[in-house]
Design an enzyme around this catalytic site. Structure first.
Site, PDB file in Angstrom:
ATOM      1  N   ARG A 174       0.832  -1.214   0.000  1.00 53.50           N
ATOM      2  CA  ARG A 174       0.000   0.000   0.000  1.00 53.50           C
ATOM      3  C   ARG A 174       0.861   1.258   0.000  1.00 53.50           C
ATOM      4  O   ARG A 174       0.524   2.245  -0.656  1.00 53.50           O
ATOM      5  CB  ARG A 174      -0.953  -0.033   1.205  1.00 53.50           C
ATOM      6  CG  ARG A 174      -2.099  -1.054   1.005  1.00 53.50           C
ATOM      7  CD  ARG A 174      -2.677  -1.497   2.327  1.00 53.50           C
ATOM      8  NE  ARG A 174      -3.849  -2.349   2.205  1.00 53.50           N
ATOM      9  CZ  ARG A 174      -3.826  -3.677   1.993  1.00 53.50           C
ATOM     10  NH1 ARG A 174      -2.676  -4.309   1.854  1.00 53.50           N
ATOM     11  NH2 ARG A 174      -4.952  -4.361   1.913  1.00 53.50           N
ATOM     12  N   ASP A 183      -3.792 -15.443   7.529  1.00 54.30           N
ATOM     13  CA  ASP A 183      -2.566 -16.006   6.955  1.00 54.30           C
ATOM     14  C   ASP A 183      -1.784 -16.863   7.951  1.00 54.30           C
ATOM     15  O   ASP A 183      -0.761 -17.458   7.593  1.00 54.30           O
ATOM     16  CB  ASP A 183      -1.653 -14.878   6.456  1.00 54.30           C
ATOM     17  CG  ASP A 183      -2.242 -14.167   5.242  1.00 54.30           C
ATOM     18  OD1 ASP A 183      -3.027 -14.790   4.505  1.00 54.30           O
ATOM     19  OD2 ASP A 183      -1.922 -12.984   5.038  1.00 54.30           O
TER      20      ASP A 183
END
Ligand code: S3P
Length: 449
Positions: A41, A333
């Site tokens: 990002r 994750d």
């Protein structure tokens, strides 16, 4: 000494398989690389700002480098200068048409977020990826981005390779996420940056909020509201982004491998410095604590708008638990390595509600069930989770070569299993680890020396 050695039968120049051997205690202080989600990002928003942004602590893994290469191909200047990265952006609306296909490698985050960015630019782009990425569903971003006006020609099944054509001006939408996914949320919000009007994403289940936090820092007008138990995020476009200096905290997803390793290897006492503990990401540490792990937060502070602490992790007797499926998005994750903790715990650990794990870099439920069974663990796979009966701290037999399916997290999780095995655990390839954690084996050798 935790040796990471190739078995002698592999030719030296082409060694990819590794056997991770039983290890002594993990001790000392280590620092894991920068957060992968935040690194992607930071590069993307820097590339859309007018002026120069500086990023320190960027993860230099292959996934993030794929994002950087794609942004360069669309006009941004991105360079490493000393320890930092410098990004000269093109401004929202200023992305140029790439001359060649954008190679996304293994990275779903690069692919889906960049598809969002391109959707509201009047350019055409082709996306390609490796065998793992080419199996992953893109329909989840194609659907909302098509409603905004972009058009797509994907491969059968809505996968890569695909070609997309953005629409400028795109049409603002209000989109309720049908699946808890920060990538889908971010794709729509990023498309909203160059879309006139208000683009709204409604999240029934909160997911990682780095996009929202960081876009605010770059000066976008963005509102987040809790309404009827849902998160409503509105972005006002077209946005002007100001350049920003970003400090990327350490990745909790990478720290999790060491937190589990130190918890299960007897005698360990390890400090993992500078770990991002955003509440939308820290679920694994909460679940490990429920299992009896000894994880102490030291020097809690704020780094770049994200909560951070050093984690002191000491060996502890873990017990099996039923993991609340509501916590899954905040540790999505980390299940592969949690399964390793479960395999060493006392009693049975049950996980449910994990269908999303089937569409990650591999089908992580079946890949981990298969890998753990080969290492000698007692595992049952269901449609939406695994049930694992732990050994109460007894080493797993280990041994058999394990298929990592081009999935970095399967490789690292099974490496950690090797530390508490009798014969070591051999994995077929360590290359995928470089996508997210290039110095993983070096740090493991350092902590377990
Ligand atoms: C990510 C979101 C998650 C996660 C991935 C990174 C992100 O994917 O699994 O590793 O940076 O937004 P989903 O949004 O598909 O759950």
């Amino acid at each position: 000494m935790c040796a990471v050695k190739a078995p002698p039968s592999y030719g030296y120049a082409f060694v990819t398989a590794h056997r991770f051997l039983p290890s002594g205690p993990l001790t000392g202080r280590i620092r894991v690389p920068g957060d992968k989600s935040i690194s992607h990002r930071a590069l993307m928003f820097g590339a859309l700002a007018v002026g120069r942004s500086r990023i320190s602590g960027l993860l230099e893994g292959e996934d993030v480098l794929a994002t950087a290469a794609a942004l360069r191909a669309m006009g941004a200047t991105i360079e490493r200068t000393g320890e930092d990265w410098v990004v000269d952006g093109v401004g929202v609306g200023g992305l140029l048409q790439p001359e060649q296909a954008l190679d996304m490698g293994n990275s779903g985050t690069s692919t889906r977020l960049l598809m969002g960015l391109i959707a509201s630019h009047g350019i055409t782009a082709a996306f390609t990826g490796d065998a793992s990425l080419s199996k992953r569903p893109m329909g989840r971003v194609i659907d909302p981005l098509s409603t905004m006006g972009a058009s797509f020609t994907p491969s059968p099944g809505g996968t890569l390779p695909l070609i997309m054509e953005g629409m400028q001006p795109a049409v603002p939408i209000a989109y309720r996420l049908p699946v808890a996914s920060a990538q889908v949320k971010s794709a729509v919000l990023l498309a909203g940056l160059n879309t006139p009007g208000i683009t709204t994403v409604i999240e029934p289940v909160p997911t990682r909020d780095h996009t929202e936090r960081m876009l605010g820092g770059f000066g976008a007008k963005l509102e987040v509201e809790e309404k009827d138990g849902e998160r409503v995020i509105r972005i006002h476009g077209p946005a002007d982004l100001n350049p920003c200096d970003i400090v990327v905290p350490g990745d909790p997803s990478s720290a999790a491998f060491f937190a589990v390793a130190a918890s299960i290897v007897p005698g360990s006492d390890l400090v993992i410095e500078n770990v991002g503990l955003n509440p939308t990401r820290d679920g694994v540490f909460r679940v490990l604590a429920q299992m009896g792990a000894n994880i102490e937060k030291l020097d809690e502070r704020d780094v770049g708008g994200e909560p951070v602490a050093d984690l002191r992790v000491r060996h502890a007797k873990l017990r099996g638990i039923e993991v609340d499926p509501a916590i899954a998005p905040s540790m999505i994750d980390e299940f592969p390595v949690l399964f390793i903790a479960a395999a060493l715990a006392d009693g049975t650990t049950e996980t449910t509600g994990l269908e999303e794990l089937r569409v990650k870099e591999s089908d992580r439920l079946s890949a981990m069930a298969e890998a753990l069974k080969l290492a000698g663990a007692n595992v049952e796979e269901t449609d939406d989770g695994l049930g694992i009966e732990g050994t109460a701290g007894q080493p797993l037999p280990g041994g058999s070569p394990i298929a990592t399916h081009l999935d970095h997290r399967i490789a690292m999780s099974m490496a950690i299993a090797g530390l508490v095995s009798r014969d070591g655990v051999e994995i077929d390839s360590i290359e995928p680890i470089a996508t997210s954690f290039p110095n993983f084996t070096a740090l493991l050798n350092e902590a377990a020396k």
